[in-house]
Design an enzyme around this catalytic site. Structure first.
Site, PDB file in Angstrom:
ATOM      1  N   ASP A  16     -37.668 -16.978  -3.445  1.00 37.66           N
ATOM      2  CA  ASP A  16     -37.617 -17.333  -4.873  1.00 37.66           C
ATOM      3  C   ASP A  16     -36.235 -17.057  -5.461  1.00 37.66           C
ATOM      4  O   ASP A  16     -35.527 -16.161  -5.005  1.00 37.66           O
ATOM      5  CB  ASP A  16     -38.701 -16.540  -5.628  1.00 37.66           C
ATOM      6  CG  ASP A  16     -38.986 -17.145  -6.999  1.00 37.66           C
ATOM      7  OD1 ASP A  16     -38.640 -18.324  -7.224  1.00 37.66           O
ATOM      8  OD2 ASP A  16     -39.563 -16.421  -7.844  1.00 37.66           O
ATOM      9  N   HIS A  33     -31.366 -24.974  -4.275  1.00 42.43           N
ATOM     10  CA  HIS A  33     -32.268 -25.252  -3.149  1.00 42.43           C
ATOM     11  C   HIS A  33     -31.453 -25.548  -1.880  1.00 42.43           C
ATOM     12  O   HIS A  33     -31.806 -25.117  -0.788  1.00 42.43           O
ATOM     13  CB  HIS A  33     -33.173 -26.439  -3.469  1.00 42.43           C
ATOM     14  CG  HIS A  33     -34.117 -26.188  -4.617  1.00 42.43           C
ATOM     15  ND1 HIS A  33     -34.854 -25.031  -4.729  1.00 42.43           N
ATOM     16  CD2 HIS A  33     -34.430 -26.927  -5.710  1.00 42.43           C
ATOM     17  CE1 HIS A  33     -35.591 -25.091  -5.831  1.00 42.43           C
ATOM     18  NE2 HIS A  33     -35.349 -26.226  -6.454  1.00 42.43           N
ATOM     19  N   LEU A 127     -39.115 -16.892  18.694  1.00 42.70           N
ATOM     20  CA  LEU A 127     -39.624 -16.729  17.328  1.00 42.70           C
ATOM     21  C   LEU A 127     -40.578 -17.850  16.929  1.00 42.70           C
ATOM     22  O   LEU A 127     -40.309 -19.019  17.166  1.00 42.70           O
ATOM     23  CB  LEU A 127     -38.441 -16.718  16.345  1.00 42.70           C
ATOM     24  CG  LEU A 127     -38.797 -16.618  14.860  1.00 42.70           C
ATOM     25  CD1 LEU A 127     -39.302 -15.212  14.514  1.00 42.70           C
ATOM     26  CD2 LEU A 127     -37.595 -16.969  13.980  1.00 42.70           C
TER      27      LEU A 127
HETATM   28  C1  IPE Z   1     -43.317 -19.322  -5.206  1.00 38.96           C
HETATM   29  O1  IPE Z   1     -42.236 -19.500  -6.065  1.00 38.96           O
HETATM   30  C2  IPE Z   1     -43.410 -20.445  -4.245  1.00 38.96           C
HETATM   31  C3  IPE Z   1     -42.252 -20.646  -3.382  1.00 38.96           C
HETATM   32  C4  IPE Z   1     -41.240 -19.853  -3.198  1.00 38.96           C
HETATM   33  C5  IPE Z   1     -42.303 -21.857  -2.625  1.00 38.96           C
HETATM   34  P1  IPE Z   1     -42.439 -19.994  -7.571  1.00 38.96           P
HETATM   35  O2  IPE Z   1     -41.131 -19.862  -8.235  1.00 38.96           O
HETATM   36  O3  IPE Z   1     -43.073 -21.323  -7.594  1.00 38.96           O
HETATM   37  O4  IPE Z   1     -43.490 -18.915  -8.115  1.00 38.96           O
HETATM   38  P2  IPE Z   1     -43.992 -18.601  -9.598  1.00 38.96           P
HETATM   39  O5  IPE Z   1     -44.481 -19.889 -10.153  1.00 38.96           O
HETATM   40  O6  IPE Z   1     -42.825 -18.081 -10.368  1.00 38.96           O
HETATM   41  O7  IPE Z   1     -45.049 -17.581  -9.422  1.00 38.96           O
HETATM   42  C1  IPE Z   2     -37.887 -21.074  -5.096  1.00 34.61           C
HETATM   43  O1  IPE Z   2     -36.910 -21.069  -6.063  1.00 34.61           O
HETATM   44  C2  IPE Z   2     -37.962 -22.399  -4.389  1.00 34.61           C
HETATM   45  C3  IPE Z   2     -39.180 -23.177  -4.662  1.00 34.61           C
HETATM   46  C4  IPE Z   2     -40.195 -22.794  -5.372  1.00 34.61           C
HETATM   47  C5  IPE Z   2     -39.244 -24.472  -4.062  1.00 34.61           C
HETATM   48  P1  IPE Z   2     -37.229 -21.514  -7.555  1.00 34.61           P
HETATM   49  O2  IPE Z   2     -36.945 -22.966  -7.670  1.00 34.61           O
HETATM   50  O3  IPE Z   2     -38.587 -21.104  -7.947  1.00 34.61           O
HETATM   51  O4  IPE Z   2     -36.144 -20.690  -8.358  1.00 34.61           O
HETATM   52  P2  IPE Z   2     -36.300 -20.029  -9.784  1.00 34.61           P
HETATM   53  O5  IPE Z   2     -37.497 -19.132  -9.731  1.00 34.61           O
HETATM   54  O6  IPE Z   2     -36.454 -21.131 -10.765  1.00 34.61           O
HETATM   55  O7  IPE Z   2     -35.031 -19.267  -9.956  1.00 34.61           O
HETATM   56 MG    MG Z   3     -39.340 -19.438  -8.885  1.00 38.47          MG
END
Ligand code: IPE
Ligand code: IPE
Ligand code: MG
Length: 249
Positions: A16, A33, A127
């Site tokens: 995240d 990303h 792995l």
């Molecule tokens: C959780 O991240 C899912 C992934 C990393 C793929 P999110 O950014 O979507 O989670 P929430 O919505 O903040 O809980």
């Molecule tokens: C996690 O990073 C990746 C996915 C959920 C695909 P986020 O896109 O949720 O990044 P933040 O939380 O907005 O910083």
């Molecule tokens: Mg996020």
């Protein structure tokens, strides 16, 4: 590479913070990303070297469909590109890739690519890399329950046969050890519907580091924090110490 005591067999990561990483740099979320894929490469390599058996990465949750269409499109494109670019190097490095989640919502092209890379790496015995895409822990449990209900309806099993192992064996992670260590980057302290059933006794580690900045050193920090913990599984601390002594004899 220096030796670290007590390497977890299975590490599960919620990657995240990509969006915030990009915002901090005044770049579009997509760049976060993209940089996140590079972090995946480094973490996969490090886990291989450390002889971690299994690495599960949460790439796209069943809830992430709620994001703007443009971001979803970008994420799918990136997923496709990463599979295309990394397939050979995964096979060369003896990594076995497996995707878990409801893949039926992905384009035919992406589904075919996933199958192809899984096939290409299926004989790797290093792995095990599990990428969760359109995955939800509750979805996994519901699917497993439905499968079991069908076998009961068909008269193959009886309700009394429903045990923990049966449920585990019907989840998408069948055959894998439960995660020992869960890592979430990006500062939030939640599981966000990742491996719910499988993480009943997993050690949890949260860091403010954003996923694109999570590197070998950060992973080692998490593992070293994990190694200092005493996993009791309901026992007393004294029992755990006695068990360890007995096992050494
Ligand atoms: C959780 O991240 C899912 C992934 C990393 C793929 P999110 O950014 O979507 O989670 P929430 O919505 O903040 O809980
Ligand atoms: C996690 O990073 C990746 C996915 C959920 C695909 P986020 O896109 O949720 O990044 P933040 O939380 O907005 O910083
Ligand atoms: Mg996020």
């Amino acid at each position: 590479m220096e030796t670290i005591q007590n390497i977890p067999r299975h590490i599960a990561i919620v990657m995240d913070g990509n969006g915030r990483w990009a915002r901090k740099k005044h770049r579009p979320r997509f760049m976060g990303h993209k940089k996140g894929v590079e972090a995946v490469r480094e973490i996969v390599k490090t886990c291989s070297l450390l002889k971690v058996e299994c690495l599960s990465l949460f790439a796209f949750s069943s809830e992430n469909w709620k994001r703007p269409e443009e971001e979803i499109k970008n994420l799918m494109g990136l997923f496709m590109m990463a599979l295309e670019r990394e397939a050979r190097s995964l096979a060369r490095n003896n990594v076995r890739l497996q995707i878990i989640g409801d893949l039926s919502h992905f384009s035919e092209k992406l589904q075919a690519k996933i199958k192809q890379v899984e096939e290409l790496t299926k004989d790797s015995d290093g792995l095990r890399l599990i990428v969760a895409a359109n995955y939800g822990g509750r979805w996994d449990i519901v699917e497993s329950t439905r499968d079991i209900a069908r076998t009961i309806e068909a008269g193959v099993l009886r309700p009394d046969d429903v045990k923990e192992d049966l449920i585990s064996d019907n989840l998408t992670t069948t055959g894998l050890p439960d995660p020992d260590l869960f890592i979430r980057t990006g500062g939030e302290k939640r599981i966000s519907n990742f491996l719910l059933w499988q993480m009943a006794y997993t050690e949890l580690y949260f860091t403010d580091v954003l996923w694109p900045d999570f590197d070998e050193a950060e992973l080692k920090k998490a593992i070293s924090d994990y190694s200092s913990r005493q996993r009791r599984f309901g026992k007393t601390s004294e029992q755990v110490i006695a068990d360890k002594k007995a096992a050494k004899k």
